[in-house]
Design a protein around this motif. Sequence first.
Motif, PDB file in Angstrom:
ATOM      1  N   PRO A 187      71.341 -74.044  74.928  1.00 43.82           N
ATOM      2  CA  PRO A 187      71.767 -74.509  73.766  1.00 43.82           C
ATOM      3  C   PRO A 187      72.715 -73.417  73.038  1.00 43.82           C
ATOM      4  O   PRO A 187      72.093 -72.131  73.171  1.00 43.82           O
ATOM      5  CB  PRO A 187      71.186 -75.425  73.153  1.00 43.82           C
ATOM      6  CG  PRO A 187      69.949 -75.654  74.160  1.00 43.82           C
ATOM      7  CD  PRO A 187      69.840 -74.660  74.938  1.00 43.82           C
ATOM      8  N   GLU A 188      73.595 -73.666  72.345  1.00 41.39           N
ATOM      9  CA  GLU A 188      74.337 -72.643  71.465  1.00 41.39           C
ATOM     10  C   GLU A 188      74.851 -73.088  70.312  1.00 41.39           C
ATOM     11  O   GLU A 188      74.771 -74.438  69.851  1.00 41.39           O
ATOM     12  CB  GLU A 188      75.385 -72.056  72.141  1.00 41.39           C
ATOM     13  CG  GLU A 188      76.459 -72.939  72.493  1.00 41.39           C
ATOM     14  CD  GLU A 188      77.681 -72.157  73.462  1.00 41.39           C
ATOM     15  OE1 GLU A 188      78.543 -71.668  72.888  1.00 41.39           O
ATOM     16  OE2 GLU A 188      77.715 -72.532  74.589  1.00 41.39           O
ATOM     17  N   PHE A 189      74.926 -72.164  69.204  1.00 46.16           N
ATOM     18  CA  PHE A 189      75.406 -72.401  67.838  1.00 46.16           C
ATOM     19  C   PHE A 189      76.877 -73.352  67.760  1.00 46.16           C
ATOM     20  O   PHE A 189      77.696 -72.825  68.535  1.00 46.16           O
ATOM     21  CB  PHE A 189      75.565 -71.246  67.017  1.00 46.16           C
ATOM     22  CG  PHE A 189      75.989 -71.418  65.637  1.00 46.16           C
ATOM     23  CD1 PHE A 189      75.047 -72.031  64.665  1.00 46.16           C
ATOM     24  CD2 PHE A 189      77.425 -71.341  65.490  1.00 46.16           C
ATOM     25  CE1 PHE A 189      75.639 -72.342  63.408  1.00 46.16           C
ATOM     26  CE2 PHE A 189      77.932 -71.675  64.023  1.00 46.16           C
ATOM     27  CZ  PHE A 189      76.812 -72.125  63.208  1.00 46.16           C
ATOM     28  N   ASP A 190      76.971 -74.305  67.155  1.00 48.81           N
ATOM     29  CA  ASP A 190      78.045 -75.306  67.046  1.00 48.81           C
ATOM     30  C   ASP A 190      78.451 -75.376  65.519  1.00 48.81           C
ATOM     31  O   ASP A 190      77.754 -75.843  64.791  1.00 48.81           O
ATOM     32  CB  ASP A 190      78.011 -76.541  67.766  1.00 48.81           C
ATOM     33  CG  ASP A 190      79.224 -77.278  67.626  1.00 48.81           C
ATOM     34  OD1 ASP A 190      80.221 -76.960  66.871  1.00 48.81           O
ATOM     35  OD2 ASP A 190      79.451 -78.402  68.170  1.00 48.81           O
ATOM     36  N   ILE A 232      58.251 -76.886  74.599  1.00 46.70           N
ATOM     37  CA  ILE A 232      58.227 -75.900  75.693  1.00 46.70           C
ATOM     38  C   ILE A 232      58.750 -76.527  77.039  1.00 46.70           C
ATOM     39  O   ILE A 232      58.472 -77.455  77.473  1.00 46.70           O
ATOM     40  CB  ILE A 232      56.856 -75.260  75.942  1.00 46.70           C
ATOM     41  CG1 ILE A 232      56.205 -74.676  74.937  1.00 46.70           C
ATOM     42  CG2 ILE A 232      56.758 -74.530  77.235  1.00 46.70           C
ATOM     43  CD1 ILE A 232      54.756 -74.288  74.954  1.00 46.70           C
ATOM     44  N   SER A 233      59.681 -75.512  77.331  1.00 38.05           N
ATOM     45  CA  SER A 233      60.789 -75.996  78.798  1.00 38.05           C
ATOM     46  C   SER A 233      60.419 -75.043  79.698  1.00 38.05           C
ATOM     47  O   SER A 233      60.621 -73.692  79.374  1.00 38.05           O
ATOM     48  CB  SER A 233      62.181 -76.317  78.352  1.00 38.05           C
ATOM     49  OG  SER A 233      62.208 -77.500  77.419  1.00 38.05           O
ATOM     50  N   ASN A 234      60.537 -75.299  80.870  1.00 39.73           N
ATOM     51  CA  ASN A 234      60.727 -74.372  82.118  1.00 39.73           C
ATOM     52  C   ASN A 234      62.259 -73.836  82.309  1.00 39.73           C
ATOM     53  O   ASN A 234      63.245 -74.251  81.550  1.00 39.73           O
ATOM     54  CB  ASN A 234      60.033 -74.851  83.195  1.00 39.73           C
ATOM     55  CG  ASN A 234      60.807 -76.124  83.827  1.00 39.73           C
ATOM     56  OD1 ASN A 234      61.949 -76.240  83.527  1.00 39.73           O
ATOM     57  ND2 ASN A 234      59.928 -76.698  84.682  1.00 39.73           N
ATOM     58  N   VAL A 265      59.106 -67.995  83.757  1.00 37.55           N
ATOM     59  CA  VAL A 265      59.709 -68.094  82.403  1.00 37.55           C
ATOM     60  C   VAL A 265      59.800 -69.472  81.828  1.00 37.55           C
ATOM     61  O   VAL A 265      60.149 -70.509  82.488  1.00 37.55           O
ATOM     62  CB  VAL A 265      61.090 -67.490  82.759  1.00 37.55           C
ATOM     63  CG1 VAL A 265      61.760 -67.362  81.369  1.00 37.55           C
ATOM     64  CG2 VAL A 265      60.979 -65.873  83.290  1.00 37.55           C
ATOM     65  N   TYR A 266      59.503 -69.404  80.337  1.00 38.96           N
ATOM     66  CA  TYR A 266      59.570 -70.621  79.807  1.00 38.96           C
ATOM     67  C   TYR A 266      60.263 -70.239  78.329  1.00 38.96           C
ATOM     68  O   TYR A 266      60.412 -69.050  77.895  1.00 38.96           O
ATOM     69  CB  TYR A 266      58.004 -71.118  79.259  1.00 38.96           C
ATOM     70  CG  TYR A 266      57.152 -71.574  80.559  1.00 38.96           C
ATOM     71  CD1 TYR A 266      57.370 -73.024  81.193  1.00 38.96           C
ATOM     72  CD2 TYR A 266      56.819 -70.671  81.344  1.00 38.96           C
ATOM     73  CE1 TYR A 266      56.774 -73.480  82.191  1.00 38.96           C
ATOM     74  CE2 TYR A 266      55.894 -70.989  82.582  1.00 38.96           C
ATOM     75  CZ  TYR A 266      56.128 -72.528  82.859  1.00 38.96           C
ATOM     76  OH  TYR A 266      55.384 -72.859  84.021  1.00 38.96           O
ATOM     77  N   PHE A 267      60.605 -71.503  77.745  1.00 39.13           N
ATOM     78  CA  PHE A 267      61.247 -71.316  76.547  1.00 39.13           C
ATOM     79  C   PHE A 267      60.449 -72.238  75.251  1.00 39.13           C
ATOM     80  O   PHE A 267      60.442 -73.424  75.780  1.00 39.13           O
ATOM     81  CB  PHE A 267      62.690 -71.841  76.497  1.00 39.13           C
ATOM     82  CG  PHE A 267      63.774 -70.848  77.531  1.00 39.13           C
ATOM     83  CD1 PHE A 267      64.136 -69.619  77.036  1.00 39.13           C
ATOM     84  CD2 PHE A 267      63.842 -71.270  78.856  1.00 39.13           C
ATOM     85  CE1 PHE A 267      64.936 -69.018  77.864  1.00 39.13           C
ATOM     86  CE2 PHE A 267      64.379 -70.471  79.715  1.00 39.13           C
ATOM     87  CZ  PHE A 267      64.996 -69.267  79.104  1.00 39.13           C
ATOM     88  N   PHE A 268      60.092 -71.763  74.394  1.00 37.80           N
ATOM     89  CA  PHE A 268      59.688 -72.207  73.102  1.00 37.80           C
ATOM     90  C   PHE A 268      60.433 -72.690  72.236  1.00 37.80           C
ATOM     91  O   PHE A 268      61.461 -71.662  71.708  1.00 37.80           O
ATOM     92  CB  PHE A 268      58.522 -71.411  72.493  1.00 37.80           C
ATOM     93  CG  PHE A 268      57.927 -72.162  71.193  1.00 37.80           C
ATOM     94  CD1 PHE A 268      56.476 -73.073  71.510  1.00 37.80           C
ATOM     95  CD2 PHE A 268      58.345 -72.154  70.065  1.00 37.80           C
ATOM     96  CE1 PHE A 268      56.185 -73.628  70.349  1.00 37.80           C
ATOM     97  CE2 PHE A 268      57.739 -72.684  68.803  1.00 37.80           C
ATOM     98  CZ  PHE A 268      56.534 -73.383  69.166  1.00 37.80           C
ATOM     99  N   THR A 269      60.599 -73.892  71.822  1.00 42.46           N
ATOM    100  CA  THR A 269      61.715 -74.555  70.981  1.00 42.46           C
ATOM    101  C   THR A 269      60.983 -75.076  69.750  1.00 42.46           C
ATOM    102  O   THR A 269      60.120 -75.874  69.653  1.00 42.46           O
ATOM    103  CB  THR A 269      62.777 -75.418  71.452  1.00 42.46           C
ATOM    104  OG1 THR A 269      63.178 -74.865  72.650  1.00 42.46           O
ATOM    105  CG2 THR A 269      63.839 -75.901  70.473  1.00 42.46           C
ATOM    106  N   GLN A 276      68.190 -76.238  66.402  1.00 43.12           N
ATOM    107  CA  GLN A 276      66.777 -75.429  66.795  1.00 43.12           C
ATOM    108  C   GLN A 276      66.821 -74.281  67.087  1.00 43.12           C
ATOM    109  O   GLN A 276      68.027 -73.422  67.020  1.00 43.12           O
ATOM    110  CB  GLN A 276      66.846 -76.244  68.291  1.00 43.12           C
ATOM    111  CG  GLN A 276      67.914 -75.758  69.386  1.00 43.12           C
ATOM    112  CD  GLN A 276      67.769 -76.345  70.680  1.00 43.12           C
ATOM    113  OE1 GLN A 276      67.143 -77.524  70.724  1.00 43.12           O
ATOM    114  NE2 GLN A 276      68.161 -75.514  71.734  1.00 43.12           N
ATOM    115  N   VAL A 277      65.752 -73.702  67.106  1.00 40.14           N
ATOM    116  CA  VAL A 277      65.636 -72.243  67.106  1.00 40.14           C
ATOM    117  C   VAL A 277      64.668 -71.840  68.693  1.00 40.14           C
ATOM    118  O   VAL A 277      63.737 -72.724  68.850  1.00 40.14           O
ATOM    119  CB  VAL A 277      64.916 -71.367  66.218  1.00 40.14           C
ATOM    120  CG1 VAL A 277      66.051 -71.336  65.199  1.00 40.14           C
ATOM    121  CG2 VAL A 277      63.605 -72.028  65.519  1.00 40.14           C
ATOM    122  N   THR A 278      64.857 -70.931  69.625  1.00 41.09           N
ATOM    123  CA  THR A 278      64.385 -70.958  70.824  1.00 41.09           C
ATOM    124  C   THR A 278      63.780 -69.399  71.038  1.00 41.09           C
ATOM    125  O   THR A 278      64.420 -68.423  70.646  1.00 41.09           O
ATOM    126  CB  THR A 278      65.189 -71.338  71.828  1.00 41.09           C
ATOM    127  OG1 THR A 278      65.477 -72.511  71.724  1.00 41.09           O
ATOM    128  CG2 THR A 278      64.721 -71.257  73.217  1.00 41.09           C
TER     129      THR A 278
END
Length: 284
Positions: A187-190, A232-234, A265-269, A276-278
Motif C-alpha cells: 500500500p502507498e500514501f494517497d 502481521i502479514s507475510n 520476511v514479514y510486515f507489521f502494520t 496505516q503505518v508498516t
Amino acid sequence: MKKLFTSLTFFSCLFYAGAQVCSPTPPLSEPKFDPKPDSVRCMVRNQAYDQTFKFRIPDKAGNFTINWMAIDSVTNIPAGITYQLNKPLGSQYNANETGCVKLSGTPIANAGQYRLGIWVRIRVNNTLTLPGEIYEVAKSQNVSNASDYIIWIRVKEQPGNTCPCIDTSRVARNDVKPYTGNETQCPEFDPSSNIANIAGSISGLNIAPNPVSNVAIVEFFADKNAVYTAKISNLIGKEVYRKNVEVKAGPNIINFNRNDLPGGVYFFTLTDGKGQVTKRFIIE
C-alpha cells in the motif's frame, strides 16, 4: 545516537533550488517528519509530482546535546525531481527548530527503487561535528538498526500500478534497483484518503530484536489515545496475526511471540481502518 538518527529519517528529500517554497509554521511539537517517509506515495514516471513535508530537529541524542544539523548534499535523486528547502542547502537548523521541504517535478527516471545518499553535518556538545552520509555515520557510531536510516524513493511506470515494497537489503550508497515486475506490492500514501492521519499520529515505529528469534517488542510514539489494529502479514500478503490494541498518547509497547511462524520476511502494520503505518522485519 539512535534517537538522533531516527529523527533524521526526514532527510529523504532535501535539496535546495534557490527560493523558499514552503513555510515551517505552525511548528511541530516534537522531533519528527510529517508525513512519515514510509507513507510517501510512489512517484509515477512522466507524471507531475508535488509534496510538502515538515521536520523538527531533536535536541538530544543519547549522551549528546545537539546544537544544529546541516544538509550539505543529496545524491541519486530520480531525474526530473527537485527538492527545495525553506533554507539554502548547507544552512544550519538549530535544535528544536522546524523546517520544511517541497519535493516536485516530473520524474523521467526509469521505474525502480533509488537509494539516496544524504550528506549531513551534525554539531554536538558544542565541540564535535559529525560529517558524512547519514547511514554511514549512524553505522560508524554503532547505532542499532542503522539501516533504518537509509532513505529510498520509488518510481513506478504507470498510474494504475501499485508500488513495489521497499527492498531494505539494498544498503549500498546510491544503489538503484530496477523493477522486474515480480516484486511484492505494498500500500502507498494517497492524498485523497485519510491515510496521512495515522501516519502523522504514529512515529518512531521500531521492532526489536530484528531479526526476531522468539519474542519481539514493537515500540512507537502516539500523538493521541486511540484503538488500532495490529497485524502481521507475510511476503505474499497473507495475514498471520491480528490484535486490537488500545494506544495511549506518548510511548507505547506491544509484545508478540513468533509462535509457529516460519522464518522469513514479514510486515507489521498498525491501522485505524482508514490508513496505516508498516514496518518490515525478519524472523530467523
